[in-house]
Write a protein that holds these residues in place. Structure first.
Motif, short mmCIF file in Angstrom:
data_model
loop_
_atom_site.label_atom_id
_atom_site.label_comp_id
_atom_site.label_asym_id
_atom_site.label_seq_id
_atom_site.Cartn_x
_atom_site.Cartn_y
_atom_site.Cartn_z
N LEU A 278 -28.22 6.15 22.77
CA LEU A 278 -28.24 4.74 23.20
C LEU A 278 -27.21 4.51 24.30
O LEU A 278 -27.40 3.65 25.17
N SER A 279 -26.14 5.31 24.30
CA SER A 279 -25.16 5.22 25.39
C SER A 279 -25.78 5.73 26.68
O SER A 279 -25.62 5.11 27.74
N ASP A 280 -26.49 6.86 26.58
CA ASP A 280 -27.15 7.42 27.77
C ASP A 280 -28.07 6.37 28.39
O ASP A 280 -28.20 6.30 29.62
N GLY A 281 -28.71 5.60 27.54
CA GLY A 281 -29.63 4.59 28.04
C GLY A 281 -28.94 3.32 28.49
O GLY A 281 -29.59 2.36 28.88
N GLY A 282 -27.59 3.31 28.37
CA GLY A 282 -26.82 2.13 28.80
C GLY A 282 -27.02 0.93 27.89
O GLY A 282 -26.78 -0.21 28.29
N LEU A 283 -27.47 1.17 26.66
CA LEU A 283 -27.77 0.04 25.77
C LEU A 283 -26.56 -0.49 25.02
O LEU A 283 -26.52 -1.66 24.67
N ILE A 284 -25.60 0.40 24.72
CA ILE A 284 -24.48 -0.05 23.89
C ILE A 284 -23.15 0.08 24.62
O ILE A 284 -22.99 0.89 25.53
N ASN A 285 -22.23 -0.74 24.17
CA ASN A 285 -20.91 -0.81 24.79
C ASN A 285 -20.17 0.52 24.63
O ASN A 285 -20.42 1.29 23.71
N GLN A 286 -19.23 0.76 25.52
CA GLN A 286 -18.44 2.00 25.51
C GLN A 286 -16.97 1.70 25.29
O GLN A 286 -16.50 0.66 25.75
N PRO A 287 -16.18 2.60 24.71
CA PRO A 287 -16.62 3.80 23.99
C PRO A 287 -17.32 3.42 22.70
O PRO A 287 -17.03 2.39 22.12
N GLN A 288 -18.24 4.26 22.27
CA GLN A 288 -19.03 3.94 21.08
C GLN A 288 -18.22 4.17 19.80
O GLN A 288 -17.25 4.92 19.81
N PRO A 289 -18.60 3.47 18.73
CA PRO A 289 -17.86 3.59 17.46
C PRO A 289 -17.88 5.01 16.89
O PRO A 289 -18.76 5.81 17.23
N ARG A 290 -16.91 5.29 16.06
CA ARG A 290 -16.87 6.59 15.39
C ARG A 290 -16.81 6.38 13.88
O ARG A 290 -16.18 5.45 13.40
N GLN A 291 -17.47 7.29 13.17
CA GLN A 291 -17.51 7.19 11.71
C GLN A 291 -16.47 8.11 11.07
O GLN A 291 -16.29 9.25 11.49
N TYR A 292 -15.79 7.59 10.06
CA TYR A 292 -14.83 8.38 9.28
C TYR A 292 -15.15 8.20 7.81
O TYR A 292 -15.47 7.09 7.37
N GLU A 293 -15.04 9.29 7.05
CA GLU A 293 -15.39 9.21 5.63
C GLU A 293 -14.17 9.38 4.75
O GLU A 293 -13.29 10.18 5.04
N PHE A 294 -14.14 8.63 3.66
CA PHE A 294 -13.08 8.78 2.66
C PHE A 294 -13.73 8.86 1.28
O PHE A 294 -14.91 8.52 1.11
N ALA A 295 -12.94 9.32 0.30
CA ALA A 295 -13.48 9.51 -1.05
C ALA A 295 -13.69 8.18 -1.74
O ALA A 295 -12.82 7.32 -1.73
N ARG A 296 -14.86 7.99 -2.33
CA ARG A 296 -15.13 6.76 -3.07
C ARG A 296 -14.25 6.70 -4.31
O ARG A 296 -13.76 7.73 -4.78
N LEU A 297 -14.05 5.53 -4.81
CA LEU A 297 -13.27 5.38 -6.03
C LEU A 297 -14.16 5.62 -7.25
O LEU A 297 -15.19 4.96 -7.40
N ASN A 298 -13.75 6.56 -8.08
CA ASN A 298 -14.35 6.70 -9.40
C ASN A 298 -13.24 6.36 -10.39
O ASN A 298 -12.18 6.98 -10.37
N LEU A 299 -13.48 5.37 -11.21
CA LEU A 299 -12.45 4.93 -12.16
C LEU A 299 -12.93 5.27 -13.57
O LEU A 299 -14.08 4.97 -13.91
N THR A 300 -12.05 5.88 -14.35
CA THR A 300 -12.47 6.31 -15.69
C THR A 300 -12.82 5.11 -16.58
O THR A 300 -12.30 4.02 -16.40
N TYR A 301 -13.71 5.33 -17.52
CA TYR A 301 -14.14 4.36 -18.55
C TYR A 301 -14.95 3.18 -18.02
O TYR A 301 -15.22 2.25 -18.76
#
Ligand code: ATP
Ligand code: MG
Length: 597
Positions: A278-301
């Motif tokens: 979509l950047s190549d096509g000039g459709l979205i703003n620059q710089p484009q967003p970046r994804q980062y992952e973190f561990a979900r919360l698992n809570l006991t009980y």
């Protein structure tokens, strides 16, 4: 946007803070423009320099009430934006044409506000709906087709599944993969115009059917589904898939750091692939967003899945989304949790890149640490039996009461004192008397002396039993000149101190003793149906006596009941006077003793 409070200790660093620190140092995002609202590249480029140093978002699907796992994500996304001079967008991810329930929408907004966060910044509300971007998403899809990056596949779902391959086997190209751009465009428009039945065709990204990452084997990006959308009505009969919609939403909103849970790690290559195109096509703003992952919360009980929590509500295993045993934000609130405690919990568990289970006691510990300095103290007897001081009338006079006081908070004398009376009859805990004391037992048994806290020393003389052999009344005599706080009161040494409430001024109250919702630490992780793992004893209701200062308690007021732990006046059912009754919920015990008895 609020600046971080000045006296707050610096936040513990984590990999996300390191990423942001580095981005800010390198000026990664400084050249970005912002249209004042979400938009495509052209709109943003005409806007002002983005006043937000970073943009994060919290994107729930409005299909239930938020739970403690969402609280972690809220504290993280809104917390980072606050700490770095950024903005966090509140976005409803409503691309699924399901009926949006206004109850859930309101519940989600309330929960975020209650936790202490907001989405107004730079004079604008950053509350967005992903469904507002359907037009752009459609345009982006047509662009992908025109650039040769997408095709309409008309294989049956079974053929598609079979041709996708698996971990050990590369996929097989669809016979429709080599269609011309013109033909794809025509078929996609046919999809849009309702010329094909539901399920007859999908739009797929054209990437690599042999990719080791199955998510890159020509993922579906649009499907046909005749359904009325709460926002767009019947305008569309095709809807974008989540994996396509989400990166586009982030791009339109100028998100810098798109933070999600680890299950989306394998989706990141597609996230980048799509935004690169979509950047190549000039459709979205620059710089484009970046994804980062973190561990979900698992809570006991507990369970942290909206769908499964909804099942518990719908099937009547709990009294509602706000049942004090529920790990929902409304449930935690009614249980007596505070925003400060939940924020402290989120801070303590931190963010990591490895999945793990957090022990429920960590949540309770954060609560105790925030309530200990704030909660007023009170005495309460949860399992009452009467104690009769047999020489009271002789020493003090018939019907006479003796005024006693205790500090509202032991370390905050400025909060003053609470007052209650000592008399011939008192309520004490049933467990504070033993006919034959076990070894080391220092409380009431025939011949033993104990102090009634803030009152006098008494010597036990025995007890009466009812027909069933149950103790009906404990007897004791007052030891003169031992009143707490009077000169010489300490001359008589005792080993045991017990809490009590006067029969004359004690207040009858309903106390709800809540325990873990599930009986096993990691529910729903084995073949067993999670319904069978519910704790059958998660709620015990008792009639208790509490000291008269609690007549002032208002719904949501929190107390430390001495020896027993933390309690809150129930926000729905508590009432002093009138038709109602005082109702207190046990938030948590004094210290972590769960499972040890
Ligand atoms: P659920 O299955 O409970 O509906 P979800 O992930 O589908 O959870 P969403 O409404 O899509 O719920 O989630 C909104 C945000 O909250 C997402 O960014 C998601 O990553 C985050 N989130 C959801 N559950 C957790 C969790 N247990 N720990 C941390 N973040 C979570
Ligand atoms: Mg979901």
């Amino acid at each position: 946007m609020t600046a971080p409070p000045e006296k707050e200790a610096p936040k513990t660093s984590n990999f996300l803070r390191q990423v942001i620190d580095r981005d800010l140092e390198q000026g990664t995002w400084v050249a970005r423009h912002w249209a004042g609202q979400p938009g495509d590249a052209a709109a943003h480029q005409q806007g002002v320099a983005d006043p937000a140093r970073i943009r994060t978002r919290f994107p729930p699907e409005p299909n239930g009430y938020l739970h403690v796992g969402h609280a972690k994500s809220i504290c993280l996304n809104f917390g980072l934006a606050r700490d770095y001079g950024g903005v966090c967008h509140m976005r409803f991810d409503d691309t699924n044409p399901e009926k949006e329930d206004q109850e859930y929408v309101n519940g989600i907004l309330d929960a975020v506000h209650w936790l202490g966060f907001g989405w107004d910044a730079h004079g604008t509300s950053h509350l967005y709906h992903a469904s507002d971007y359907f037009d752009f998403m459609y345009r982006a899809a047509e662009y992908l087709i025109e650039a040769g990056h997408a095709y309409v596949d008309e294989q049956t779902p079974e053929q598609m599944r079979a041709n996708r391959g698996d971990f050990g086997k590369p996929g097989v190209d669809s016979p429709y993969r080599s269609r011309s751009v013109a033909e794809n465009l025509q078929r996609f428009r046919d999809m849009r115009d309702g010329k094909l039945p539901d399920g007859a065709a999908v739009l797929r990204a054209k990437i690599d059917m042999a990719s080791p990452n199955i998510n890159m084997r020509d993922p579906t990006i649009y499907r046909i589904r005749r359904a009325t959308h709460h926002n767009t009505g019947d305008k569309w009969c095709i809807y974008p898939m989540y994996t396509f919609a989400h990166p586009v939403e982030d791009a339109l909103e100028n998100i810098t750091h798109s933070i999600c849970t680890l299950e989306f790690e394998d989706q990141r290559p597609f996230y980048d692939w799509l935004l690169d195109r979509l950047s190549d096509g000039g459709l979205i703003n620059q710089p484009q967003p970046r994804q980062y992952e973190f561990a979900r919360l698992n809570l006991t009980y507990v369970l942290t899945s909206k769908r499964k929590l909804k099942a518990l509500v719908d099937e009547g295993h709990v009294s509602g989304w706000d049942d004090p045993r529920m790990p929902t934000i409304v449930g935690l609130r009614r249980r007596g949790y505070t925003p400060e405690a939940i924020q402290l919990f989120a801070e303590r568990i931190g963010v990591s890149k490895a999945d793990s289970w957090i022990d429920y006691s960590t949540l309770e510990g954060a609560l105790r640490d925030t309530l200990d300095p704030t909660a007023a103290r009170a005495m309460a007897v949860l399992d009452p039996v009467k104690l009769v001081i047999t020489n009271w009338d002789e020493l003090h006079g018939q019907g006479k009461l003796d005024d006693c006081t205790a500090p509202v908070h032991p370390h905050q004398p400025e909060r003053g004192k609470r007052a209650f009376t000592f008399g011939r009859e008192l309520w004490i805990e049933r467990s504070d008397y033993e006919e034959t004391p076990p070894k080391g037992y220092n409380r009431l048994y025939p011949g033993n002396r104990v102090r009634l806290k803030y009152g006098h020393v008494v010597e036990c003389s025995g007890a009466l039993k009812d027909a069933s052999g149950q103790i009906s009344e404990v007897h004791a005599t007052l030891v003169p000149d031992t009143k707490s706080g009077t000169p010489g009161a300490d001359a008589i040494k005792v080993k045991g101190v017990i809490t009590w409430v006067g029969v004359a001024d004690g207040l009858k109250a309903e106390v709800r003793l809540y325990d873990r919702l599930f009986a096993v630490p990691q529910p729903d992780t084995t073949d067993k149906d999670f319904h069978e793992e519910l704790n059958p004893d998660s709620l015990k209701v008792v009639t208790a006596y509490v000291e008269p200062s609690l007549a002032q308690a208002k719904p949501d007021d929190k107390y430390q009941f001495e020896r027993h732990g933390y309690f809150v006046a129930d926000r729905k059912d508590h009432q002093i006077g009138g038709e109602g009754k005082p109702v207190f919920n046990r938030v948590t015990g004094m210290k972590d003793s769960w499972g040890k008895v």
